[in-house]
Design an enzyme around this catalytic site. Structure first.
Site, PDB file in Angstrom:
ATOM      1  NE  ARG A   2      -0.867  -0.929   4.875  1.00 21.74           N
ATOM      2  CZ  ARG A   2      -0.069  -1.887   5.323  1.00 21.74           C
ATOM      3  NH1 ARG A   2       0.430  -2.779   4.492  1.00 21.74           N
ATOM      4  NH2 ARG A   2       0.272  -1.931   6.596  1.00 21.74           N
ATOM      5  CB  CYS A  32      -5.763  21.344   6.673  1.00 22.71           C
ATOM      6  SG  CYS A  32      -4.703  19.957   6.293  1.00 22.71           S
ATOM      7  CB  CYS A  78      -4.180  19.771  13.683  1.00 17.81           C
ATOM      8  SG  CYS A  78      -5.622  19.252  12.767  1.00 17.81           S
ATOM      9  CB  CYS A  91      -0.216  19.068  11.682  1.00 17.67           C
ATOM     10  SG  CYS A  91      -0.008  18.305  10.068  1.00 17.67           S
TER      11      CYS A  91
HETATM   12  C1  LIG Z   1      -0.315   4.728   8.018  1.00 18.55           C
HETATM   13  C2  LIG Z   1       0.270   4.534   6.719  1.00 18.55           C
HETATM   14  C3  LIG Z   1      -0.259   3.608   5.818  1.00 18.55           C
HETATM   15  C4  LIG Z   1      -1.472   2.769   6.138  1.00 18.55           C
HETATM   16  O1  LIG Z   1      -1.222   1.914   7.195  1.00 18.55           O
HETATM   17  P1  LIG Z   1      -2.372   0.958   7.735  1.00 18.55           P
HETATM   18  O2  LIG Z   1      -1.786   0.364   8.965  1.00 18.55           O
HETATM   19  O3  LIG Z   1      -2.642  -0.038   6.649  1.00 18.55           O
HETATM   20  O4  LIG Z   1      -3.562   1.811   8.002  1.00 18.55           O
HETATM   21  C5  LIG Z   1       0.372   3.463   4.604  1.00 18.55           C
HETATM   22  N1  LIG Z   1       1.469   4.170   4.289  1.00 18.55           N
HETATM   23  C6  LIG Z   1       2.003   5.070   5.131  1.00 18.55           C
HETATM   24  C7  LIG Z   1       3.231   5.803   4.741  1.00 18.55           C
HETATM   25  C8  LIG Z   1       1.422   5.282   6.374  1.00 18.55           C
HETATM   26  O5  LIG Z   1       1.957   6.179   7.223  1.00 18.55           O
HETATM   27  S1  SF4 Z   2      -3.336  16.819  11.226  1.00 15.34           S
HETATM   28 FE1  SF4 Z   2      -2.277  18.108   9.703  1.00 15.34          FE
HETATM   29  S2  SF4 Z   2      -2.823  17.225   7.741  1.00 15.34           S
HETATM   30 FE2  SF4 Z   2      -4.304  16.439   9.252  1.00 15.34          FE
HETATM   31  S3  SF4 Z   2      -6.031  17.874   9.176  1.00 15.34           S
HETATM   32 FE3  SF4 Z   2      -4.677  18.560  10.794  1.00 15.34          FE
HETATM   33  S4  SF4 Z   2      -3.332  20.094   9.807  1.00 15.34           S
HETATM   34 FE4  SF4 Z   2      -4.285  18.869   8.196  1.00 15.34          FE
END
Ligand SMILES: *Cc1c(COP(=O)(O)O)cnc(C)c1O
Ligand code: SF4
Length: 438
Positions: free
Chosen positions: A126, A135, A139, A142
């Site tokens: 993935r 955004c 936040c 963030c």
């Molecule tokens: C969190 C994340 C995902 C998804 O991870 P899951 O554990 O499958 O939710 C994929 N790539 C990156 C870089 C991430 O930080």
């Molecule tokens: S955590 Fe960062 S990227 Fe996520 S909604 Fe808040 S400001 Fe945007």
């Protein structure tokens, strides 16, 4: 019939004396009127910082901008705003400018694990695709402060196209996570384009969107956006509620539309000192979430990003919260507590210990009540040696991709067909001595 509450009405009319309810509920109006300065914050909320405080606050804004939607601002309790969880998530404090030794610009090494700009390919199957860097509300906690709000790194259509090209020519990618910034700040047309492109890639099985929009700008979830999202199943959405106070009638309405459209909803919460670092608050939050058809997904330990030290809790706080959820409430209301490994190792699950001892025929477990129990292992379990040929075990003879499977990490040590005996760190002195002797 949805109405303004009195606070919203005051804010709306301070912005413009003839603001109508339908303007307030128009997401573009909300974006046009986001609060971006200390002065307008004071004016709209009817509060006043003292002079010194104000000048230090302004300094923090040059590092990471301020942006609060009038809607999110209206959730702040004016009488006690300094202790308010909404205020603390959206408004800076001076300690943001203090950078401790262990804090990093890019703690998760997202930029290093990036084969093309905007793509982080960390896990085998993935990828994360950054399609926006703005955004509705910034936040303060963030983790991507280095990018979010930075006008020089707004991904353009060509850049997103290159990211999609990477996914197209990388057949192991079966799951694409759209992130940002906030993907739902893109126009309906752009979202439709991205989802269409991804769905036309045969090996992409699922797409998910990470968004804070239902929390900070629920009016963005319009019927026309829903029509776009509905066109591209299987699409999963993960939102970002941190506090029960954020589940208002407007945000619930947004969530209801998404759920009614058949989109499975998850939630990621960041554990934040002084905001939600309390088992009672998290329990109330997860109950509110499941009541609104959102499955709590992750509870994140706060990352080592620069300027977040004042938000971080000890890991023990997270374990304590998990201890007080597991068994005590519905299993599907319990999120998984994770620490995103500094340096880019990905998310690591952290749990209280339930398996407390072991022998060859029994395991000893404890439950949430402290009851200690023993589970007897089967006496005649035939442990089959797996040669990946599936003829001996007959479990599944149609694992057509099995021959291409490449083992990773600890998994290798468990496999019969992999000869790896141990995993050794790259800089192991003992092993390099051995190599030098030859
Ligand atoms: C969190 C994340 C995902 C998804 O991870 P899951 O554990 O499958 O939710 C994929 N790539 C990156 C870089 C991430 O930080
Ligand atoms: S955590 Fe960062 S990227 Fe996520 S909604 Fe808040 S400001 Fe945007």
């Amino acid at each position: 019939m949805l109405q303004y509450n009195s606070k919203q009405k005051i804010i709306a009319q301070t912005i413009n004396s003839d603001t109508s309810l339908s303007q307030w509920r128009d997401w573009k109006w909300q974006l046009r009127h986001t609060v971006r300065s200390v002065e307008s914050f004071e004016k709209l909320l009817g509060v006043q910082f003292d002079h010194d405080e104000k000048s230090t606050l302004i300094k923090t804004l040059s590092k990471f901008p301020l942006s609060i939607t009038p809607y999110y601002l209206s959730l702040i309790d004016t009488d006690d705003y300094k202790n308010d969880p909404i205020y603390k998530q959206s408004f800076p404090v001076i300690s943001e400018t203090l950078i401790t030794d262990h804090e990093m610009k890019d703690p998760l090494a997202e930029d290093k694990d990036s084969p093309v700009k905007g793509v982080t390919h960390r896990y085998p199957d993935r990828v994360l695709l950054q399609v926006s860097n703005t955004c509705a509300m910034y936040c303060r906690h963030c983790t991507r402060k280095r990018k979010v709000g930075d006008m020089d790194s707004i991904p353009c259509t060509e850049e997103i196209s290159l990211g999609i090209d990477y996914i197209r020519k990388t057949p192991v990618v079966r799951d694409v996570l759209l992130s940002g910034g906030d993907p739902l700040l893109l126009s309906d047309e752009n979202i439709d384009w991205i989802l269409t492109e991804l769905h036309n890639i045969p090996h992409v099985e699922i797409v998910r969107i990470g968004t804070r929009i239902p929390v900070v700008l629920p009016y963005r979830i319009t019927d026309s956006l829903i029509d776009v999202l509905k066109k591209h199943p299987p699409l999963w959405i993960n939102t970002h509620f941190n506090h029960p106070k954020e589940l208002t009638s407007s945000s619930k309405e947004a969530v209801r539309k998404l759920a009614d459209a058949g989109i499975p909803l998850g939630n990621q919460t960041v554990l934040l000192a002084g905001i939600n670092d309390c088992p009672e608050i998290i329990k109330k939050l997860v109950h509110q979430l499941v009541k609104n058809r959102i499955r709590p997904y992750y509870l994140y330990q706060c990352d080592l990003s620069e300027g977040l030290d004042h938000f971080r809790t000890p890991v023990g706080k997270g374990v304590e919260i998990m201890e007080r959820l597991i068994g005590h409430t519905s299993g599907f209301a319990v999120p998984t507590y994770v620490i995103d490994a500094p340096g880019g190792g990905g998310k690591i699950r952290v749990m209280p210990q339930y398996l407390i001892s072991w022998s060859t025929n029994k395991v000893i477990l404890r439950n949430y009540e402290g009851v200690i129990t023993s589970y007897t292992e089967p006496t005649d379990y035939d442990s089959i040696t797996c040669d990946r040929n599936c003829d001996t075990c007959k479990l599944n003879t149609e694992l057509d991709d099995a021959s291409e499977y490449k083992a990773i990490g600890i998994e290798k040590l468990l496999l019969d067909w992999d000869k790896t005996v141990s995993l050794i760190p790259e800089d192991n002195e003992r092993i390099s001595r051995r190599e030098n002797e030859h």
